[in-house]
Design an enzyme around this catalytic site. Sequence first.
Site, mmCIF file in Angstrom:
data_model
loop_
_atom_site.group_PDB
_atom_site.id
_atom_site.type_symbol
_atom_site.label_atom_id
_atom_site.label_comp_id
_atom_site.label_asym_id
_atom_site.label_seq_id
_atom_site.Cartn_x
_atom_site.Cartn_y
_atom_site.Cartn_z
ATOM 1 N N GLU A 262 87.222 -44.989 145.286
ATOM 2 C CA GLU A 262 86.198 -45.492 146.104
ATOM 3 C C GLU A 262 85.198 -44.364 146.568
ATOM 4 O OE1 GLU A 262 85.767 -48.679 146.223
ATOM 5 O OE2 GLU A 262 87.792 -49.648 145.531
ATOM 6 N N CYS A 296 80.831 -45.784 153.887
ATOM 7 C CA CYS A 296 80.228 -45.979 152.698
ATOM 8 C C CYS A 296 79.548 -47.227 152.233
ATOM 9 C CB CYS A 296 81.249 -45.538 151.445
ATOM 10 S SG CYS A 296 82.692 -46.869 151.447
#
Length: 492
Positions: A262, A296
């Site tokens: 990720e 993010c």
Amino acid sequence: MSVDTAAEHRLLASVPTQLLIGSDWVDGSAGGTFTVKDPSTGDDLLTIADATPEDGIRALDAAVDAADAWAATPSRTRSNILRKAFDLVQERAEDFALLMTLEMGKPLAEARGEVAYGSEFLRWFSEEAVRISGRYQANPEGTGRSIVTQHPVGPCFFITPWNFPLAMATRKIAPALAAGCTVVVKPAELTPLTTLLLGQVFREAGLPDGVLNIITTTSSKAVSSPILDDPRLRKLSFTGSTPVGVSLMQQAAKNVLRTSMELGGNAPFLVFEDADMDKAVEGALLAKFRNIGEACTAANRFLVHESVAEDFTARITAAVKEFRIGRGTEDGVRIGPLINESAVTKAKELVDDAVRRGATLETGGSAVDGPGTFYEPTVVSGVVAGSDILRNEIFGPVVSITTFRDEDEAVALANDTEYGLVSYAFTQNLARGQRLIERLKTGMMGLNVGVISNASAPFGGVKQSGIGREGGLEGIHEYLDTKYTMTPNPFA
Ligand code: ADP
């Protein structure tokens, strides 16, 4: 309600300060320690064990020793332990929330939100643990029958980031345990305390020794490398920056490790002329300022149709001017500190570059004098192509606004990045919304919403934002190997 310092001290006194390896909390083998600091004051919070590479291998030894028994544990037992851990995190929700605010800086209300979101992975995967299944299939020729089965991949190594200390840990640990895998987790050195408290919860929940091991360290690379090089390790899951992810993938290639990554994002947030402007502004504030912009999934580039840009910019700017900056434990604070000085410098440099190239500074634009590492919530409009802020993940409370003329241009701008984590779009035109689902090259999309994360949904990116999915029905499959056994046609 603000929190008193006595409550903070009581909480910190209850947090484990050692490594969790096998059956014990232990000191680092070299006796080293490091101190976790409060980014809102710079004050020391707690001094904890600093693991060596040898400690990392000992943690892997423990995970390997526990692997067969855990894999053979009935899924209902694994499920019950996860459910118990969920209940315990709920019982200690205020502790977890306050601890995250102290070590990471996010406002307490948001930390409570993370407790709800992060703990949900424990419940969700307690429910998925008992649904691992396979299939029995006659081959088309009729000559055989294949039996497809799922098996835990084996010992896993998790490297987690500092921005969501609970959720980033549970999103990996819960599906792994549900699948029957054992784990070594290395939390970020900036915010390791929440993971240590989670370790305590898992022990109270009755997790067998060695199934979850926690190593805290300031030597991330030196401690991680021998673990990754060890052929007994079968899986790496990492959340963090793309450059570190790339180097870990290169290292993982040596032993053909399964990996979940990720990585970074550069989320476009599209506002079309047919958007419900109230909802777009509300969604924008959430997508940008949740977690002080240190996510993010944070909206990084606001792309707004030229006919509504002035209105959108004015409304966002007015709202941002009202935001209170301060320590996350104080009432009404919306903007906590950034994680450290270099995060402040980065935000400042990106804004300065945008303004130098012609953008208008609508509000903010400065670091706040210490103590603590604060940067003002900022809005820049009219950001021109080529500005650094359009290419880099800001990871701070900065709204960057650019205009577009039509849908084709909006899509081209949105996709003009090597990242592909998430996109946001606000439009009331259904057909346009459907087109955008197909046109925007991201693993996730918020269509008329500013927050997309949910344990039931498969989180993850495309392009350089990563590989694999966390949460949803997909999440557990990151920790399962598929095997088939061919058998003859029993009637032949
Ligand atoms: P961020 O920019 O969010 O700090 P990083 O990618 O630097 O992201 O860090 C994410 C996690 O990766 C943290 O736990 C950090 O300690 C760890 N990390 C950073 N560099 C390395 C490395 N070379 N090897 C292993 N872990 C690393």
